[in-house]
Design an enzyme around this catalytic site. Structure first.
Site, PDB file in Angstrom:
ATOM      1  N   CYS A 148       0.821  -1.216   0.000  1.00  0.00           N
ATOM      2  CA  CYS A 148       0.000   0.000   0.000  1.00  0.00           C
ATOM      3  C   CYS A 148       0.857   1.268   0.000  1.00  0.00           C
ATOM      4  O   CYS A 148       1.726   1.454   0.849  1.00  0.00           O
ATOM      5  CB  CYS A 148      -0.962  -0.065   1.182  1.00  0.00           C
ATOM      6  N   GLY A 149       0.625   2.123  -0.980  1.00  0.00           N
ATOM      7  CA  GLY A 149       1.425   3.337  -1.162  1.00  0.00           C
ATOM      8  C   GLY A 149       1.340   4.304   0.008  1.00  0.00           C
ATOM      9  O   GLY A 149       2.347   4.848   0.461  1.00  0.00           O
ATOM     10  N   HIS A 150       0.116   4.503   0.532  1.00  0.00           N
ATOM     11  CA  HIS A 150      -0.038   5.421   1.665  1.00  0.00           C
ATOM     12  C   HIS A 150       0.690   4.886   2.894  1.00  0.00           C
ATOM     13  O   HIS A 150       1.172   5.650   3.712  1.00  0.00           O
ATOM     14  CB  HIS A 150      -1.520   5.620   1.993  1.00  0.00           C
ATOM     15  N   CYS A 151       0.725   3.541   3.024  1.00  0.00           N
ATOM     16  CA  CYS A 151       1.438   2.934   4.159  1.00  0.00           C
ATOM     17  C   CYS A 151       2.930   3.203   4.034  1.00  0.00           C
ATOM     18  O   CYS A 151       3.608   3.512   5.006  1.00  0.00           O
ATOM     19  CB  CYS A 151       1.198   1.425   4.209  1.00  0.00           C
TER      20      CYS A 151
END
Ligand SMILES: *[C@@H]1O[C@H](CO)[C@@H](O)[C@H](O)[C@H]1NC(C)=O
Ligand SMILES: *[C@@H]1O[C@H](CO)[C@@H](O)[C@H](O)[C@H]1NC(C)=O
Length: 509
Positions: A52-55
């Site tokens: 996950c990019g936001h993670c």
């Protein structure tokens, strides 16, 4: 499924560098989770997925916060939901990352702060404190440093009303500020205040502000909000949404270097002071966020620059880019803005001379006359030229427009689009494409479309939500044919008349 708006990109901010190998974030599994949460008073858990990019963007911020908070005995942990699916499901995790504050296994609340190291640290410290901390001469100095801004009430021990009002407000705003209270008269005197009063201590500007009016929840809240906002703050990923929701205009000072920002802030400080509580002033790093200048109708390659944004109506008032930013010039400009003498700048493409395709092309200058036409159901697609989802929608959107243009409702329904990057629009657009229906007679209350982007679903949406219940499949009465038919019948009747006449004449013969 949306292309992000530039404004939102500012909120998301830049991704920091990755931290080193030793970590203060505890990696938990189903076997260690319960024990860890039970044995710590307060734990922030991040439920994440490795892809996950936001993670990934959060990771270095989370590490930094974990290191700072370790000293305060506040623990940060993370759970890989691709490995621990059951554990994540049992806490209702639906998206990544999900952050939750745990006080034991039964007291769980959503993390409501920003995903930045400073914001996480500040939020968790406030969570770890009671709604109102008891402050004494022994811990006051330390309490003042609990956050950038803290509030302390000095009240008489028997002043139940003031205590109650303050406590109620503290419960409401405990995510925003640490609250403390003291009934020590000597301490109040040492701080130079009479009782009852509230001191807002801050690590910037004048260091503190004092509230001495009668304790009233609303008045204290307003005081806190104004006093806690730096006289000249900084627009960045952590502060942007607060400025946008402050309910007052924001004046931006764009400059590329920290020195230049400090210099301009110093020069404009008296103006900020004069308008304190009415207009927020903030610098913005033009090197990092120069693209945001375009949203204020300023060039993105010429700094320093200055603009005011009316945040409620989303109007922009850029200061003349060719003029020098001086105290006098900006003072005159801001005064003009306040007295309504400065017109908002409206970015618009030229109004197209002819409409080429089936979809009506709108620009800022024609927005009101087309979208707000009270006799028509108007569907508007707000798009960006670079947005891939918009491109794949285009042929379907054309088809939708064709079908209405060929239907009985061609004069009642308008299918339109506007390039929201080249035109100012009054609507808040979070992502592209955004599709809204402005029904006839109900223009102040548009309906945002959130269904699948197919011709059938969009047509159904218009039928169900528009004033005319327009059905794109109801065929138009073909005017040419109708006219022809009418003409034929006139001819026919004339012929009959003539024939009758002839007959009559014939009779006469
Ligand atoms: C959870 O903990 C907070 C802080 O101690 C407390 O105010 C709140 O009432 C607790 N909630 C529940 C449901 O126990
Ligand atoms: C306010 O009231 C609460 C509850 O009665 C009490 O515990 C607290 O000490 C009071 N605070 C002050 C500053 O007197």
């Amino acid at each position: 499924m949306h292309c992000k708006n530039v404004l939102i990109a500012l909120v998301a901010g830049a991704v920091g560098a990755l931290a080193g190998s030793s970590s203060d974030v505890h990696q938990l599994t189903k076997d260690t989770f319960d024990e860890f949460v039970k044995s710590n008073e307060i734990v922030l858990n991040e439920f994440y997925a490795p892809w996950c990019g936001h993670c990934k963007a959060l990771a270095p911020e989370y590490e930094e916060a974990a290191t700072i908070l370790k000293e305060k005995n506040i623990k940060l942990a993370k759970i890989d939901c691709t490995e621990e699916a059951d554990l994540c499901q049992s806490y209702g995790v639906e998206g990544y990352p999900t952050l939750k504050v745990f006080r034991g296994l039964d007291n769980v609340s959503a993390y409501k702060g920003q995903r930045k190291a400073g914001a996480i640290t500040s939020y968790m410290i406030k969570q770890s404190l009671p709604a109102v901390s008891t402050v004494s001469k022994d811990n006051l100095e330390e309490f003042k440093k609990a956050d950038k801004v803290v509030l302390v009430a000095y009240v008489k021990a028997d002043d139940k009303a003031s205590n109650e009002t303050f406590t109620k407000l503290a419960e409401k705003l405990r995510d925003n500020y640490p609250f403390g209270a003291s009934s020590d008269a000597e301490l109040a005197e040492a701080e130079g205040v009479t009782v009852p009063s509230i001191v807002l201590y801050k690590d910037f500007d004048e260091g503190k502000s004092v509230f001495t009016e009668k304790f009233d929840e609303e008045a204290i809240e307003k005081f806190a909000k104004t006093a806690a906002t730096p006289l000249i703050g900084e627009v960045g990923p952590e502060t942007y949404s607060d400025y946008m929701s402050a309910g007052i205009p924001l004046a931006y000072i764009f400059a590329e270097t920290a020195e230049e920002r400090a210099e301009l802030a110093g020069a404009l400080k008296p103006i900020a002071e004069k308008h304190r509580g009415a207009i927020n002033f903030a610098t913005i790093d033009a090197k990092a966020f120069g693209a945001h200048a375009a949203n204020l109708n300023l060039p993105t390659d010429k700094f320093p620059s200055f603009a005011i944004q009316e945040t409620v109506k989303n109007q922009k008032f850029p200061f003349d880019i060719e003029a020098k930013i001086t105290k006098e010039a900006i003072e005159a400009f801001v005064d003009g803005f306040v007295s309504g003498k400065v017109d908002p700048s409206i970015k618009s493409e030229p109004i197209p001379e002819t409409q080429e395709g089936p979809v009506t092309v709108i620009v800022a200058k024609s927005y009101d006359s087309i979208v707000l036409d009270n006799d028509k159901d108007v569907l508007v697609e707000f798009y960006a030229p670079w947005c891939g989802h918009c491109k794949s929608l285009a042929p379907k959107y054309d088809e939708l427009a064709e079908s209405f243009a060929n239907s009985a409702f061609k004069d009642k329904v308008v299918i339109s689009k506007i390039d929201a990057t080249a035109n100012d629009v009054p609507d808040e657009i979070q992502g592209f494409p955004t599709i809204k229906l402005f029904p006839a007679g109900q223009k102040s209350d548009p309906i945002t479309y959130s269904g699948p982007r197919t011709v059938e679903d969009l047509a159904k949406f218009i039928k169900e939500n528009g004033k005319y219940a327009a059905d794109a499949s109801e065929p138009a009465v073909d005017e040419d044919e109708a006219e022809e038919a009418a003409a034929t019948s006139v001819e026919a009747s004339t012929a009959t008349e003539e024939a009758k006449e002839k007959e009559t004449k014939h009779d006469e013969l």
